[in-house]
Scaffold this motif. Structure first.
Motif, PDB file in Angstrom:
ATOM      1  N   ALA A 207       6.817   3.452   5.257  1.00 60.25           N
ATOM      2  CA  ALA A 207       7.430   2.244   4.695  1.00 60.25           C
ATOM      3  C   ALA A 207       7.431   2.310   3.165  1.00 60.25           C
ATOM      4  CB  ALA A 207       6.672   1.010   5.174  1.00 60.25           C
ATOM      5  N   GLN A 208       6.500   3.057   2.606  1.00 60.32           N
ATOM      6  CA  GLN A 208       6.439   3.215   1.153  1.00 60.32           C
ATOM      7  C   GLN A 208       7.409   4.289   0.677  1.00 60.32           C
ATOM      8  OE1 GLN A 208       5.833   1.933  -2.007  1.00 60.32           O
ATOM      9  NE2 GLN A 208       3.840   1.390  -1.209  1.00 60.32           N
ATOM     10  N   GLY A 209       7.972   5.043   1.608  1.00 58.92           N
ATOM     11  CA  GLY A 209       8.928   6.080   1.234  1.00 58.92           C
ATOM     12  C   GLY A 209       8.329   7.470   1.145  1.00 58.92           C
ATOM     13  N   VAL A 210       7.139   7.645   1.699  1.00 57.83           N
ATOM     14  CA  VAL A 210       6.489   8.956   1.700  1.00 57.83           C
ATOM     15  C   VAL A 210       6.883   9.705   2.977  1.00 57.83           C
ATOM     16  CG1 VAL A 210       4.264  10.171   1.724  1.00 57.83           C
ATOM     17  CG2 VAL A 210       4.525   8.056   0.394  1.00 57.83           C
ATOM     18  N   ARG A 211       7.295  10.960   2.846  1.00 65.44           N
ATOM     19  CA  ARG A 211       7.551  11.793   4.025  1.00 65.44           C
ATOM     20  C   ARG A 211       6.213  12.193   4.626  1.00 65.44           C
ATOM     21  NH1 ARG A 211      11.165  16.754   2.170  1.00 65.44           N
ATOM     22  NH2 ARG A 211      10.138  17.702   3.967  1.00 65.44           N
ATOM     23  N   PHE A 212       5.913  11.665   5.815  1.00 68.58           N
ATOM     24  CA  PHE A 212       4.613  11.955   6.442  1.00 68.58           C
ATOM     25  C   PHE A 212       4.834  13.079   7.443  1.00 68.58           C
ATOM     26  CE2 PHE A 212       0.844   9.940   8.938  1.00 68.58           C
ATOM     27  CZ  PHE A 212       0.081  11.047   8.641  1.00 68.58           C
ATOM     28  N   LEU A 213       4.228  14.240   7.161  1.00 66.35           N
ATOM     29  CA  LEU A 213       4.624  15.463   7.846  1.00 66.35           C
ATOM     30  C   LEU A 213       3.784  15.833   9.065  1.00 66.35           C
ATOM     31  CD1 LEU A 213       5.152  17.551   4.582  1.00 66.35           C
ATOM     32  CD2 LEU A 213       6.970  16.652   6.045  1.00 66.35           C
ATOM     33  N   THR A 214       2.596  15.235   9.218  1.00 59.56           N
ATOM     34  CA  THR A 214       1.654  15.755  10.203  1.00 59.56           C
ATOM     35  C   THR A 214       1.709  14.985  11.517  1.00 59.56           C
ATOM     36  OG1 THR A 214       0.277  15.932   8.238  1.00 59.56           O
ATOM     37  CG2 THR A 214      -0.692  16.674  10.306  1.00 59.56           C
ATOM     38  N   PRO A 215       1.912  15.680  12.663  1.00 60.90           N
ATOM     39  CA  PRO A 215       1.911  14.965  13.941  1.00 60.90           C
ATOM     40  C   PRO A 215       0.516  14.424  14.244  1.00 60.90           C
ATOM     41  CG  PRO A 215       2.002  17.346  14.293  1.00 60.90           C
ATOM     42  CD  PRO A 215       2.142  17.132  12.816  1.00 60.90           C
TER      43      PRO A 215
END
Lengths: 331, 331
Positions: free
Chosen positions: B98-106
Motif C-alpha cells: 500500500a506504501q508502494g514498495v515492491r514486496f518480493l518474498t513469498p
C-alpha cells in the motif's frame, strides 16, 4: 462483593480498528459517506483493505473505547462484547485487560472472525468507517452478565448494537436488568445512519429505559427528524434525565436537572483523527457522573478526554487520562 | 526493464511492531536493557505481551521502515523479507504494498508465525524492543532476488539480519550480487548489542563490500571497541566510502568524499516515540543519494524524516514524506 463494585459496565460491538489516511477522492471512488459508519461483508472488507493505504491496528469499538477511557481515568469498569479466539480477538482482549477493564465475555471458538473496522482518516481529521461485524454479531442475551449489571452504577449501551438482531435483544435485556436493579442506563446513539435504520426502536428504548443519552448534532437531529438542533435538544430533554449533546469544535450541551449547560471544546494540539472523540467524551462524562460531580464539570472532563484522543491515530488513549485530568486541575 | 529501474532494494527481518507505553520500573522488573533490542522466544513473547499495557500494532522491521519511508518520499523501492501467511504477515505485506514498495518474498505457508517486536516506549520517548523473530529467520539465500539487486542503485542491508544464520548467508549473497552488478551496498549496524554479537563479521563485510554505512553513536563505538566517538568516526571513514553517524538530538555526522559534514537534528513537535528514527533517517539519506544530491542535503532530508517519525507511535510515516520535504523547501 459490595453492591456497587463497578462504576460502569459497557456493552458494545468488540472491534479492532484498521486506520489509514485517505483523501476525499478515495472516499468518493469507494462510494463511502464521509463521517459515517457503513456495514460491510467479509469480501468487501478484503477488497477495501487491499486498496487502502498503509494502516495501523488499534483496538476500538465505541463502548470498548469508552470503557478503556474510563479505566484510564481510574474508574472501575467491565465490558461485554464478542470476539473470536483469533489474532485480533487476542489483541482486543489484551488491550481491554491491560487497560484494567474486566472483560466478561468468552470468545467464540468457531464461526466468523473478530470484527474489524476499516477507518479512513481524511486530511481534515474526519474519519469514515466501513465495519465488518464478524464475531461481534454473535453477542447474545445469554452473554449479558446479570451480576455485573446489578453491580454497576451505570450500564452503558452502544447504539451500534441495534444492528445485529441478537445483540439488540442482548441490549434490551441489559437495560431491563439495570432498571430492575435500580441502576442507571446510558445510551449512545453512535451514528446518524444507525439512527435512521432503527429510529422507532431507539425512541422506544429512550422513553422506557434510558437515563442518560449521548448523541452528536447529526444523531439527535436524525432521531427527532428535524434540522433544528435546538428543537432536537428540547425533545431529548423532555425524554431523558440527562441529555449530552456533542457538537465537535463547538463543544457540547448538557441538559439535565432542569438546567442547560454549554461546555467548551478543549484543544491540546493539532487535530489528527476524530475517531473515538464521542466515545472518549462519554468516558470523561460518565467518570464525573459516577463520582457525583456537577454536570458542567462532567462535560469538561469529557471535552478533555476527547481532546486527547483526536491528537493521534486511533480511539484508545495514549496517556493516562487520570494524570491528564489532574494535570489541568479539573479534579 | 531498464538497467536501473529501482533506487533501493531493502533486505531485513519482516516484523510487525506491537507498541505500548511503559515506565522505567517495568523495564527493570522485566530485566530489559533500555534502548536495546533483545531476541526472545515465542513463550517469552506471550508472557511479556500479557504483562505489557494496551498496545497498537504497526508494521516495522528496520529495513522495512527504511523502504516504506523511501516509497513515501517517492523513490522506487523493493523489499526482501520473510513473513508467514498469517494475520500479521498479511498486515506486513499490505502495509508495504500500500506504501508502494515492491514486496518480493513469498510468505511461508507453514512453520513459525510472522515476527513481532514488543516495543516498550518510556516517558522519555526511548524505545526498548523484545523481538520474536519467528518466520523472519527463515529468510534464505534463495529468497534473494538477483534481478532486483542488479536493477537497484543501492542494496540496503539491515544489521539485524546477522542474527539468523541463514538470513546472514542471504545478506552476504545480496552484497556479493550487488557488487558484481556494479551497484552500491549500504549497511545499517542496527543495534549496539547486535554489533557486540557479530563484531568480526560486521568488520569483515564492511571492509569487503560496504559503500555506505549507517550507525548511531553507540553502534559505531561498539564496532571499533572504543568510547571515543571521534576515533570511531575516523575508523569508519577509513573503511567505507560514506559513513553516516547519527547522534539523536545532536544531529548527525556525514563523512565521505574527503569531507565531514555536521547535520543538525530537526524538531517538528513533541518527542513521542523514537522507534524507527534511525531507519527513517536512512530513508531520507538514501533518497537524496539516489538523486545524486550533495551529502549535507542528504543528511538534512534524513533528519526531517526522522523528525516526522518520532512525533507519533510507530516507525511508519503518517504523512506523505515527499510533501513534507517539499513543504519545508528542501527539494
Amino acid at each position: 462483593m459490595s453492591r456497587e463494585s463497578l462504576d460502569v459496565v459497557g456493552i458494545g460491538n468488540a472491534i479492532v480498528d484498521v486506520l489509514a489516511h485517505a483523501d476525499d477522492a478515495f472516499l468518493a471512488a469507494e462510494g463511502l459517506k464521509k463521517g459515517g459508519m457503513a456495514l460491510i461483508d467479509a469480501e468487501r472488507a478484503e477488497r477495501l483493505y487491499a486498496r487502502m493505504g498503509p494502516a495501523v491496528e488499534v483496538s476500538g469499538g465505541s463502548a470498548g473505547n469508552t470503557a478503556a477511557g474510563l479505566a484510564s481515568l481510574g474508574a472501575r469498569v467491565a465490558y461485554i462484547g464478542k470476539v473470536r479466539d483469533d489474532f485480533l480477538g487476542t489483541v482486543f482482549r489484551h488491550d481491554m485487560r491491560a487497560q484494567g477493564v474486566r472483560f466478561l465475555t468468552p470468545p467464540l471458538t468457531a464461526g466468523p472472525a473478530t470484527a474489524r473496522s476499516l477507518v479512513l482518516v481524511t486530511p481534515d481529521g474526519q474519519r469514515t468507517m466501513s465495519t465488518y461485524l464478524g464475531a461481534s454479531v454473535e453477542l447474545r442475551p445469554e452473554d449479558i452478565d446479570a451480576e455485573a449489571i446489578a453491580e454497576a452504577r451505570i450500564t452503558y449501551l452502544e447504539g451500534y448494537l441495534f444492528d445485529p438482531p441478537l445483540a439488540q435483544k442482548a441490549l434490551r435485556k441489559a437495560a431491563l436488568l439495570a432498571q430492575r436493579a435500580g441502576r442507571k442506563v446510558a445510551l449512545s446513539l453512535s451514528d446518524p445512519y444507525c439512527v435512521e435504520r432503527h429510529r422507532a426502536l431507539f425512541r422506544e428504548l429512550l422513553g422506557a429505559s434510558v437515563d442518560i443519552l449521548f448523541a452528536n448534532e447529526l444523531e439527535i437531529c436524525a432521531l427527532y427528524e428535524t434540522r433544528d438542533f435546538a428543537a432536537a435538544a428540547e425533545a431529548a430533554e423532555a425524554e431523558v434525565g440527562i441529555a449530552v449533546l456533542t457538537r465537535s469544535a463547538a463543544g457540547s450541551l448538557v441538559l439535565g436537572q432542569g438546567e442547560t449547560h454549554s461546555v467548551a471544546a478543549v484543544t491540546l494540539g493539532p487535530l489528527v483523527d476524530t475517531t473515538g472523540a464521542g466515545d472518549l467524551y462519554a468516558s470523561g462524562f460518565l467518570y464525573g457522573l459516577a463520582r457525583d460531580l456537577p454536570l458542567p464539570l462532567c462535560g469538561r472532563i469529557g471535552s478533555l478526554c476527547a481532546a486527547e484522543i483526536i491528537g493521534h491515530l486511533g480511539a484508545r488513549p495514549e496517556v493516562a487520562l487520570a494524570e491528564l485530568v489532574r494535570s489541568v486541575g479539573l479534579i
